[in-house]
Design an enzyme around this catalytic site. Structure first.
Site, mmCIF file in Angstrom:
data_model
loop_
_atom_site.group_PDB
_atom_site.id
_atom_site.type_symbol
_atom_site.label_atom_id
_atom_site.label_comp_id
_atom_site.label_asym_id
_atom_site.label_seq_id
_atom_site.Cartn_x
_atom_site.Cartn_y
_atom_site.Cartn_z
ATOM 1 N N CYS A 17 0.807 -1.224 0.000
ATOM 2 C CA CYS A 17 0.000 0.000 0.000
ATOM 3 C C CYS A 17 0.839 1.272 0.000
ATOM 4 O O CYS A 17 2.000 1.275 0.407
ATOM 5 C CB CYS A 17 -0.876 0.071 1.241
ATOM 6 S SG CYS A 17 -1.964 -1.322 1.413
ATOM 7 N N GLY A 43 1.172 -0.121 -5.029
ATOM 8 C CA GLY A 43 -0.082 -0.876 -5.090
ATOM 9 C C GLY A 43 -0.811 -0.576 -6.372
ATOM 10 O O GLY A 43 -1.130 0.582 -6.630
ATOM 11 N N ASN A 118 -0.960 1.932 5.471
ATOM 12 C CA ASN A 118 0.124 1.178 4.840
ATOM 13 C C ASN A 118 0.807 0.367 5.935
ATOM 14 O O ASN A 118 1.265 0.943 6.922
ATOM 15 C CB ASN A 118 1.129 2.133 4.182
ATOM 16 C CG ASN A 118 2.354 1.432 3.610
ATOM 17 O OD1 ASN A 118 3.412 2.026 3.490
ATOM 18 N ND2 ASN A 118 2.232 0.172 3.256
ATOM 19 N N GLY A 119 0.839 -0.937 5.767
ATOM 20 C CA GLY A 119 1.440 -1.806 6.773
ATOM 21 C C GLY A 119 0.561 -3.011 6.999
ATOM 22 O O GLY A 119 -0.317 -3.316 6.181
ATOM 23 N N TYR A 258 14.375 -2.298 -2.673
ATOM 24 C CA TYR A 258 13.454 -2.551 -3.780
ATOM 25 C C TYR A 258 12.157 -1.749 -3.766
ATOM 26 O O TYR A 258 11.745 -1.226 -4.793
ATOM 27 C CB TYR A 258 13.122 -4.058 -3.808
ATOM 28 C CG TYR A 258 12.065 -4.427 -4.809
ATOM 29 C CD1 TYR A 258 12.266 -4.224 -6.177
ATOM 30 C CD2 TYR A 258 10.840 -4.950 -4.400
ATOM 31 C CE1 TYR A 258 11.276 -4.549 -7.101
ATOM 32 C CE2 TYR A 258 9.855 -5.281 -5.324
ATOM 33 C CZ TYR A 258 10.082 -5.074 -6.663
ATOM 34 O OH TYR A 258 9.121 -5.384 -7.564
#
Ligand code: SF4
Length: 488
Positions: A17, A43, A118-119, A258
């Protein structure tokens, strides 16, 4: 024709996300759409925006890319208000039910409340079971919804008190943006696993997962939100709270390798510079007798530049990536399925033929793509193929917001480097060491007791308790979402 998830999966770990929020902007929804567009790499399956005009919340949630869902003037103009939050999402199943697309929204006694995350919460299933027993009815299957119910069952104090009390009960990784009562709220878990940055655009305050989302709207970077910090932005002031017990900072080291965009700055480090430096360290640790350094595009590119510079070997784009392979692909027949990797990558034969090639990539997950790429480079006439990886071996699953296969499916969990070399068909294979990775980030080495970053997918040293995994009957599942996916 049937549309299905791309069968030519590039065998990468995926960020799940990205979040964005803005307040006091006369084009809040449009800015949010732009910010989400910059965060698209975090995402690609769905995107949502919720706006607030001081009285009403308006929302638009859609499957697909931001560019597809928010290019229409009608959609943006409907999202009125000077404040908005947004979210891009990657779902782990190839299917994303619209009800799971963030931002989530709930009507409380104090008014509307919208949140994007996000997580991944590592005790969400445990909390979910307790909340259901107390009569809570869940409308989505995302872990984030437990925060809303924890706020609902506690009606003491202000909305901020209730939000903080809810966060004190959740475990796991979270970078959150929320909208309530003319306030934009940002929060980061005490370990600071996932990124969240603060920016300023004229009078507007901006929150975003990465600085590239500030750049796209011309906002100035102010600072990172601190681990364990809750910021409240009401359009004029910034209030910063530190309500949680202090724990060691453990930012996700894989963001540098990445996940994050190379043009972002995270926690004081340029992602691009760090990746290049990882290539430098990798070349020092694992040199190769070769003629040319070739990146596996796009993620292996900066590390390959660093590797080539350090090893004084020529750098060439010996593999070309096709950027137009979509999320979905028209049902392949067996006749074309074997073409697989060639849809995305093609060897640049003229630069490879007769050469001893160093291939640089960021990671090996299951090994399927690496095997095909090595095969493709050999078929293009390479004399030798030496694979160099700019992360340590990925041996463990991530439970903090990155989609990873179960560890049993990770090549490095099952095989030694020697066996992996044979599996992918390379002449040699080497990974950067853990200390080499830390050196690239300016550290002398990794601290053994409490490392400076989260590196659990390499080390198995998980900084945050994995309550759901350790205690409940669905042990072995990777996320709350997967557990509850049945029947969607
Ligand atoms: Fe990042 Fe790996 Fe930690 Fe997950 S386990 S947060 S991917 S370093």
């Amino acid at each position: 024709m049937t549309l299905q998830t791309n069968p030519f999966d590039d065998d990468k770990l995926r960020e799940e996300c990205g979040v964005f929020g803005i307040i006091k902007s006369d084009s809040a929804a449009a800015m949010t759409a732009l910010g989400l567009h910059a965060l698209q790499h975090r995402g690609q399956e769905a995107a949502g925006i919720v706006s607030f005009d001081g009285e009403h919340f308006r929302s638009h949630h859609a499957l697909g890319h931001v560019g597809e869902s928010y290019s229409s003037e009608t959609v943006i103009s409907r999202l009125v208000g000077s404040a908005a939050i947004g979210h891009v999402r990657y779902s782990t199943t190839g299917e994303t039910a619209l009800r799971n697309v963030h931002p989530l929204f709930a009507d409380f006694d104090f008014g509307g409340f919208s949140i994007a995350h996000n997580g991944n919460l590592t005790n969400a299933y445990t909390l979910h079971k307790q909340l259901v027993k107390r009569g809570c009815l869940f409308r989505s299957t995302t872990d984030t919804e437990v925060i809303i119910h924890l706020m609902a069952v506690n009606n003491k104090g202000t909305v901020i008190d209730r939000f903080i009390e809810a966060l004190k009960q959740v475990e796991g990784a979270y970078s959150l943006v929320a909208l309530v009562n003319n306030m934009l709220i940002g929060a980061r878990d005490p370990w600071g696993i996932r990124p969240l940055v603060l920016g300023r655009l004229g009078e507007a305050w901006v929150l975003a997962s990465e600085t590239c989302a500030l750049d796209i709207i011309g906002a100035a970077f102010v600072r990172d939100i601190e681990p364990g910090e809750v910021v409240i932005l009401d359009g004029k002031n910034l209030q910063s709270l530190k309500p949680f017990n202090k724990v060691p900072r453990r930012f996700c080291i894989f963001e540098y390798i990445y996940f994050a965009r190379p043009d972002s700055m995270l926690e004081g480090h340029s992602v691009y510079e760090t990746r290049k430096q990882i290539g430098v360290e990798l070349a020092k640790e694992a040199p190769a007798n070769a003629d040319i350094v070739v990146p596996v595009p796009d993620s292996g590119l900066p590390a390959a530049i660093g590797y080539a510079q350090q090893s004084k070997l020529p750098f060439d784009l010996g593999i070309i990536r096709n950027h137009y392979v979509g999320r979905t692909f028209i049902q392949p027949t067996d006749r074309i399925r074997h073409l697989g990797v060639k849809l995305k990558h093609n060897a640049n034969r003229r630069f490879i033929e007769g050469k001893r090639v160093v291939l640089v990539d960021d990671s090996i997950v299951r090994g399927t793509t690496s095997t095909k790429i090595v095969e493709m480079v050999r078929a293009a006439g390479a004399r030798e193929v030496h694979m160099r990886i700019s992360s340590p071996p990925t041996k463990h699953s991530c439970f903090y917001g990155i989609d990873t296969p179960q560890k049993e499916k990770l090549l490095a969990h099952n095989y030694t480097v020697e066996k992996m070399t044979r599996f992918i068909g390379a002449d040699s294979l080497a990974y950067i060491s853990m200390d080499g990775l830390y050196r690239a980030l300016g550290e002398a080495k990794r601290h053994a007791g409490t490392p400076q970053y989260c590196d659990a997918c390499f080390s198995g040293d998980y900084p945050i308790t994995l309550t759901d995994l350790d205690t409940n009957e669905i042990q072995g599942q990777l996320s709350f979402l997967k557990i509850k996916k049945v029947g969607e």
